[in-house]
Write a protein that holds these residues in place. Sequence first.
Motif, PDB file in Angstrom:
ATOM      1  N   SER A 164       0.722  -1.106   0.065  1.00 31.77           N
ATOM      2  CA  SER A 164       0.070   0.028  -0.030  1.00 31.77           C
ATOM      3  C   SER A 164       0.859   1.306  -0.207  1.00 31.77           C
ATOM      4  CB  SER A 164      -1.097  -0.084   1.240  1.00 31.77           C
ATOM      5  OG  SER A 164      -1.844  -1.150   1.192  1.00 31.77           O
ATOM      6  N   TYR A 165       1.968   1.396   0.792  1.00 26.63           N
ATOM      7  CA  TYR A 165       3.115   2.393   0.756  1.00 26.63           C
ATOM      8  C   TYR A 165       3.630   2.478  -0.344  1.00 26.63           C
ATOM      9  CZ  TYR A 165       6.688   5.297   2.835  1.00 26.63           C
ATOM     10  OH  TYR A 165       7.597   6.303   3.172  1.00 26.63           O
ATOM     11  N   ALA A 166       4.019   1.387  -1.084  1.00 29.67           N
ATOM     12  CA  ALA A 166       4.866   1.435  -2.342  1.00 29.67           C
ATOM     13  C   ALA A 166       4.019   2.188  -3.428  1.00 29.67           C
ATOM     14  CB  ALA A 166       5.210   0.286  -2.604  1.00 29.67           C
ATOM     15  N   LEU A 167       2.628   1.814  -3.464  1.00 34.22           N
ATOM     16  CA  LEU A 167       1.762   2.248  -4.634  1.00 34.22           C
ATOM     17  C   LEU A 167       1.022   3.496  -4.178  1.00 34.22           C
ATOM     18  CD1 LEU A 167      -0.454  -1.139  -4.714  1.00 34.22           C
ATOM     19  CD2 LEU A 167       1.359  -0.607  -6.428  1.00 34.22           C
ATOM     20  N   GLY A 168       1.360   4.225  -3.225  1.00 38.32           N
ATOM     21  CA  GLY A 168       0.977   5.498  -2.876  1.00 38.32           C
ATOM     22  C   GLY A 168      -0.420   5.500  -2.308  1.00 38.32           C
ATOM     23  N   ILE A 169      -1.065   4.464  -1.914  1.00 40.43           N
ATOM     24  CA  ILE A 169      -2.209   4.251  -1.342  1.00 40.43           C
ATOM     25  C   ILE A 169      -2.174   4.882   0.025  1.00 40.43           C
ATOM     26  CG2 ILE A 169      -3.944   2.929  -0.576  1.00 40.43           C
ATOM     27  CD1 ILE A 169      -3.330   0.805  -2.685  1.00 40.43           C
ATOM     28  N   THR A 170      -1.167   4.828   0.809  1.00 38.92           N
ATOM     29  CA  THR A 170      -0.919   5.244   1.992  1.00 38.92           C
ATOM     30  C   THR A 170       0.589   5.985   2.045  1.00 38.92           C
ATOM     31  OG1 THR A 170       0.240   3.337   2.845  1.00 38.92           O
ATOM     32  CG2 THR A 170      -2.211   3.402   3.162  1.00 38.92           C
ATOM     33  N   ASP A 171       0.576   6.951   3.178  1.00 39.27           N
ATOM     34  CA  ASP A 171       1.872   7.484   3.089  1.00 39.27           C
ATOM     35  C   ASP A 171       2.386   7.306   4.440  1.00 39.27           C
ATOM     36  OD1 ASP A 171       1.894   9.002   0.904  1.00 39.27           O
ATOM     37  OD2 ASP A 171       0.628  10.522   1.269  1.00 39.27           O
ATOM     38  N   ILE A 172       2.172   6.178   5.101  1.00 39.97           N
ATOM     39  CA  ILE A 172       2.744   6.063   6.293  1.00 39.97           C
ATOM     40  C   ILE A 172       3.788   4.730   6.254  1.00 39.97           C
ATOM     41  CG2 ILE A 172       2.432   4.877   8.577  1.00 39.97           C
ATOM     42  CD1 ILE A 172      -0.554   6.508   7.886  1.00 39.97           C
ATOM     43  N   ASP A 173       5.080   4.801   6.674  1.00 41.73           N
ATOM     44  CA  ASP A 173       5.738   3.842   6.441  1.00 41.73           C
ATOM     45  C   ASP A 173       5.823   2.613   7.403  1.00 41.73           C
ATOM     46  OD1 ASP A 173       8.136   2.084   6.180  1.00 41.73           O
ATOM     47  OD2 ASP A 173       9.724   3.729   6.357  1.00 41.73           O
ATOM     48  N   PRO A 174       5.224   1.581   6.979  1.00 44.40           N
ATOM     49  CA  PRO A 174       5.072   0.411   8.042  1.00 44.40           C
ATOM     50  C   PRO A 174       6.201  -0.041   8.676  1.00 44.40           C
ATOM     51  CG  PRO A 174       4.545  -0.332   5.872  1.00 44.40           C
ATOM     52  CD  PRO A 174       4.688   1.082   5.659  1.00 44.40           C
ATOM     53  N   MET A 175       7.277   0.027   7.976  1.00 44.90           N
ATOM     54  CA  MET A 175       8.637  -0.596   8.566  1.00 44.90           C
ATOM     55  C   MET A 175       9.108   0.252   9.574  1.00 44.90           C
ATOM     56  SD  MET A 175       8.988  -3.341   6.673  1.00 44.90           S
ATOM     57  CE  MET A 175      10.758  -3.736   6.767  1.00 44.90           C
ATOM     58  N   LYS A 176       8.925   1.643   9.488  1.00 44.53           N
ATOM     59  CA  LYS A 176       9.527   2.673  10.404  1.00 44.53           C
ATOM     60  C   LYS A 176       8.588   2.385  11.889  1.00 44.53           C
ATOM     61  CE  LYS A 176       9.895   7.569  11.021  1.00 44.53           C
ATOM     62  NZ  LYS A 176       9.682   8.955  10.313  1.00 44.53           N
ATOM     63  N   HIS A 177       7.367   2.272  11.402  1.00 47.26           N
ATOM     64  CA  HIS A 177       6.515   2.113  12.652  1.00 47.26           C
ATOM     65  C   HIS A 177       6.196   0.774  13.259  1.00 47.26           C
ATOM     66  CE1 HIS A 177       5.907   6.514  12.445  1.00 47.26           C
ATOM     67  NE2 HIS A 177       5.693   6.345  11.244  1.00 47.26           N
ATOM     68  N   ASN A 178       7.054  -0.255  12.712  1.00 42.77           N
ATOM     69  CA  ASN A 178       6.635  -1.756  12.843  1.00 42.77           C
ATOM     70  C   ASN A 178       5.278  -1.845  13.020  1.00 42.77           C
ATOM     71  OD1 ASN A 178       9.410  -2.117  13.704  1.00 42.77           O
ATOM     72  ND2 ASN A 178       9.211  -0.754  15.250  1.00 42.77           N
ATOM     73  N   LEU A 179       4.548  -1.594  11.981  1.00 47.19           N
ATOM     74  CA  LEU A 179       3.214  -2.102  11.744  1.00 47.19           C
ATOM     75  C   LEU A 179       3.060  -3.583  10.999  1.00 47.19           C
ATOM     76  CD1 LEU A 179       1.954   1.221  10.327  1.00 47.19           C
ATOM     77  CD2 LEU A 179       1.676   0.595  12.574  1.00 47.19           C
ATOM     78  N   LEU A 180       2.250  -4.331  11.442  1.00 46.59           N
ATOM     79  CA  LEU A 180       2.004  -5.747  11.042  1.00 46.59           C
ATOM     80  C   LEU A 180       1.017  -5.751   9.661  1.00 46.59           C
ATOM     81  CD1 LEU A 180       1.243  -7.257  14.591  1.00 46.59           C
ATOM     82  CD2 LEU A 180       3.231  -7.463  13.296  1.00 46.59           C
ATOM     83  N   PHE A 181       1.491  -6.305   8.616  1.00 47.37           N
ATOM     84  CA  PHE A 181       0.771  -6.633   7.648  1.00 47.37           C
ATOM     85  C   PHE A 181      -0.543  -7.728   7.981  1.00 47.37           C
ATOM     86  CE2 PHE A 181       0.202  -9.536   3.708  1.00 47.37           C
ATOM     87  CZ  PHE A 181      -0.302  -8.608   2.962  1.00 47.37           C
ATOM     88  N   GLU A 182      -0.319  -8.441   8.799  1.00 48.36           N
ATOM     89  CA  GLU A 182      -1.399  -9.504   9.074  1.00 48.36           C
ATOM     90  C   GLU A 182      -2.508  -9.148   9.649  1.00 48.36           C
ATOM     91  OE1 GLU A 182       2.193 -11.512   7.889  1.00 48.36           O
ATOM     92  OE2 GLU A 182       1.939  -9.991   9.450  1.00 48.36           O
ATOM     93  N   ARG A 183      -2.413  -7.842  10.227  1.00 46.59           N
ATOM     94  CA  ARG A 183      -3.580  -7.260  10.551  1.00 46.59           C
ATOM     95  C   ARG A 183      -4.480  -6.597   9.620  1.00 46.59           C
ATOM     96  NH1 ARG A 183      -4.245  -2.758  14.127  1.00 46.59           N
ATOM     97  NH2 ARG A 183      -6.483  -3.394  14.085  1.00 46.59           N
ATOM     98  N   PHE A 184      -3.841  -6.650   8.321  1.00 45.63           N
ATOM     99  CA  PHE A 184      -4.631  -6.186   7.537  1.00 45.63           C
ATOM    100  C   PHE A 184      -5.063  -7.137   6.550  1.00 45.63           C
ATOM    101  CE2 PHE A 184      -4.011  -4.405   2.813  1.00 45.63           C
ATOM    102  CZ  PHE A 184      -5.035  -4.051   2.762  1.00 45.63           C
TER     103      PHE A 184
END
Length: 419
Positions: free
Chosen positions: A151-171
């Motif tokens: 989502s971040y790479a496609l420009g859908i979101t602007d929040i870096d999930p790696m920087k904030h340690n966000l889980l893909f599996e929640r999505f």
Amino acid sequence: IHICLGTGKERDDPNRLRYATPEFYFKSQDDMYKLFKDVPNAIENTRSIADSIDLSIPTGSYHLPKFPLPANGSMTDPDEYLRSICKKGVIERYNDITPNIKQRMDHELDVIKAMGFSGYFLITQDFVKYARDNNIPVGPGRGSAAGSVVSYALGITDIDPMKHNLLFERFLNPDRVSMPDIDIDFCIERRGEVIDYIKKRYGENSVTQIITFGKMKARQVVRDVGRVMGYSFGDVDRVAKAIPNELNITLDAALNKSPDLQTMANGEFKELVDYSKVLEGMNRHASTHAAGVVITPSDLTDYMPLYKSSQGDITSQYDMKSLENLGLLKMDFLGLRNLTVIDHTIKLLQQKDVIIKIEKIPMDDAKVYKLFAKGLTIGVFQFESSGMREFLKKLKPTHFEDLIAMNALYRPGPMKNID
């Protein structure tokens, strides 16, 4: 009572709509047998016809519209096309593509391909790109979709999930097969332009907004039934106000909690409360969902009935949950006034030769955190309610992570433990 509610009449009105007979209901098998005991074949034939009908609405599969791949491109596979534009996006987002980032992107793309959702991501990035290309303000991301590197790479979101340690599996989780749910915020004044783009892209007959039904909740049903039954406004208001002001409280629960309501229900307002209990929870009116849009692979009428409102608006007849059960693609195009205010502010500053890139503003400005610590956040999305402002004064945030924690905690359930 229900007919009067729908037609805006009182029960005692001699000119109101009435049923021709009191038999407008489904009779039981025994009732039908008594009516047709002299013609037993009629019962048997009816049963034979009913038994011969095999109607089942298929659920459990997805019906996604086909994303139009570039005509001049060499790729005909949506999975490969998604991977190619994702790789380009990752290079733009990250200066240094570490093994962790590459591994995360590959993992997400594999899961998306296995679940058959490449088309979903292509459709979403397409209309978000349209909005950005046409200077329509788009939110940075909301909900679990922000946990996706894709989502971040496609420009859908602007929040870096790696920087904030966000889980893909929640999505998106292969063990929990369900359609991805990406909510996109748009400027409230220009949200309609994005919906119009979707209609042009996939066809007017394949895109529509979604219906929603207003339910008759405890207080509302008492007021509605009281009006139909001819009670005075004062009497109805007194009964309605005896119902505790709690979220989603039912009349049964209210009767257990409110001695005043119990007294009224056992006295002069017994009929009012009895009728209200029967009608409670029924649909009161239909309207258009504030954000929901459904997109079908072919004509809408191949998948659902449509509803035309008294104002002439066309929506689905199925609500959001039913559309999900049918496996249809529904999107939430949320109109957010805060984005509009930010956009207007930036344009006004430009007139004074002050150029601000909202996506480049520092996240460690101490003066901003002092404003948060004082509760001076009216107009700041999700931080402007009186309760939130009081908790901010107690928390006195100094880092962005403090605001993340505060926002996560300030919701029903966790907020009881904030102090």
